[in-house]
Scaffold this motif. Structure first.
Motif, PDB file in Angstrom:
ATOM      1  N   VAL A 184      44.466  84.285-136.462  1.00 22.43           N
ATOM      2  CA  VAL A 184      43.689  83.252-135.769  1.00 22.43           C
ATOM      3  C   VAL A 184      44.473  81.949-135.823  1.00 22.43           C
ATOM      4  O   VAL A 184      44.581  81.321-136.877  1.00 22.43           O
ATOM      5  CB  VAL A 184      42.307  83.061-136.415  1.00 22.43           C
ATOM      6  CG1 VAL A 184      41.510  82.006-135.640  1.00 22.43           C
ATOM      7  CG2 VAL A 184      41.542  84.365-136.465  1.00 22.43           C
ATOM      8  N   THR A 203      41.534  77.269-133.103  1.00 27.62           N
ATOM      9  CA  THR A 203      40.934  78.167-132.128  1.00 27.62           C
ATOM     10  C   THR A 203      39.412  78.015-132.146  1.00 27.62           C
ATOM     11  O   THR A 203      38.796  78.061-133.217  1.00 27.62           O
ATOM     12  CB  THR A 203      41.297  79.630-132.437  1.00 27.62           C
ATOM     13  OG1 THR A 203      42.717  79.759-132.460  1.00 27.62           O
ATOM     14  CG2 THR A 203      40.726  80.557-131.386  1.00 27.62           C
ATOM     15  N   PRO A 204      38.758  77.822-130.995  1.00 23.73           N
ATOM     16  CA  PRO A 204      37.283  77.728-130.973  1.00 23.73           C
ATOM     17  C   PRO A 204      36.644  79.016-131.482  1.00 23.73           C
ATOM     18  O   PRO A 204      37.203  80.113-131.347  1.00 23.73           O
ATOM     19  CB  PRO A 204      36.972  77.500-129.484  1.00 23.73           C
ATOM     20  CG  PRO A 204      38.246  76.971-128.898  1.00 23.73           C
ATOM     21  CD  PRO A 204      39.350  77.596-129.680  1.00 23.73           C
ATOM     22  N   GLY A 205      35.461  78.895-132.061  1.00 23.10           N
ATOM     23  CA  GLY A 205      34.773  80.041-132.642  1.00 23.10           C
ATOM     24  C   GLY A 205      34.544  81.191-131.677  1.00 23.10           C
ATOM     25  O   GLY A 205      34.816  82.353-132.012  1.00 23.10           O
ATOM     26  N   PRO A 206      34.045  80.945-130.439  1.00 27.63           N
ATOM     27  CA  PRO A 206      33.808  82.067-129.519  1.00 27.63           C
ATOM     28  C   PRO A 206      35.073  82.832-129.129  1.00 27.63           C
ATOM     29  O   PRO A 206      34.996  83.996-128.748  1.00 27.63           O
ATOM     30  CB  PRO A 206      33.182  81.388-128.293  1.00 27.63           C
ATOM     31  CG  PRO A 206      32.602  80.117-128.817  1.00 27.63           C
ATOM     32  CD  PRO A 206      33.529  79.675-129.912  1.00 27.63           C
ATOM     33  N   MET A 225      37.657  83.434-131.172  1.00 29.58           N
ATOM     34  CA  MET A 225      38.334  84.044-132.317  1.00 29.58           C
ATOM     35  C   MET A 225      38.482  85.559-132.209  1.00 29.58           C
ATOM     36  O   MET A 225      39.556  86.100-132.490  1.00 29.58           O
ATOM     37  CB  MET A 225      37.608  83.657-133.604  1.00 29.58           C
ATOM     38  CG  MET A 225      37.872  82.230-134.058  1.00 29.58           C
ATOM     39  SD  MET A 225      37.152  81.868-135.660  1.00 29.58           S
ATOM     40  CE  MET A 225      37.661  80.148-135.859  1.00 29.58           C
TER      41      MET A 225
END
Length: 224
Positions: A130, A134-137, A139
């Motif tokens: 990761v 990086t944005p959560g959605p 990942m």
């Protein structure tokens, strides 16, 4: 046509079902022993300076804690560059133009790097999946993409080397087969073009050996 074209890459020479063409891989070692006992020569000084430069560069990539590992990658470069150059000689089998050879070099290296990294630096290896920020959605998708890009590394190493060796040899073979049907003036042009292609192939032999060794070093540095 295609069978005849690629027949120069077939390991056909054999005695008692033993593929003797693959013994060309060992011919490069014939050029090394004299460096340890002969008087210093231009070739010896050049090779020593080349390996010293590679050692310094690989040590920079690996870091000071893994400087001893540069011997592996300098030896890998030496093996590949010797086989690439020997393949330019007539009637010498080019082992590095076969995936059986290039994949046998790339796959064990990559597997050993992965085993070492996941056993000794598990959190570091997970962090590589990761990228930072990086944005959560995104990942899960990034983990999938990074995993695929990591898995195909030995294949890209092997295919890159083999494809570059095959491409130059095929071009030389195609142009050489047109020689008997050409006039004298065109034949002179063909000889000049073949010499220029041989010079280009010599440069490709060095560059591809360097690229293979450097990428292997970079893959090793990522698991530390």
């Amino acid at each position: 046509m295609m069978t005849n074209l690629f027949s120069s890459f077939d390991p056909l020479s054999s005695i008692m079902s033993l593929p003797l063409n693959w013994t060309s891989t060992l011919l490069g070692f014939l050029f090394l022993p004299h460096l340890f006992w002969a008087m210093p020569s231009r070739w010896g000084i050049f090779w020593f300076s080349l390996t010293s430069t590679l050692h310094k560069e690989f040590k920079t990539l690996l870091g000071p804690s893994s400087a001893g590992g540069t011997l592996l990658f300098v030896s890998l470069f030496s093996l590949i560059v010797f086989n690439n150059f020997l393949g330019l000689l007539p009637y010498v089998f080019t082992s590095t133009s076969h995936l059986a050879m290039t994949l046998a070099l790339a796959l064990p290296l990559w597997v050993s790097f992965m085993i070492f990294g996941w056993v000794n630096h598990t959190q570091h290896m997970f962090a590589h999946l990761v990228p930072l920020g990086t944005p959560g959605p995104l990942m899960p998708f990034m983990v999938l993409i990074e995993t695929v890009s990591n898995v195909i590394r030995p294949g890209t190493l092997a295919v890159r080397l083999a494809a570059n060796m095959i491409a130059g040899h095929l071009l030389l073979t195609l142009l050489g087969n047109t020689g008997p049907s050409l006039s004298l003036s065109l034949l002179n042009f063909l000889v000049i073009s073949q010499i220029l292609l041989l010079l280009l192939e010599s440069a490709v032999a060095i560059i591809q050996s360097y690229v293979f060794a450097v990428l292997s070093t970079l893959y090793a540095s990522e698991v530390n």
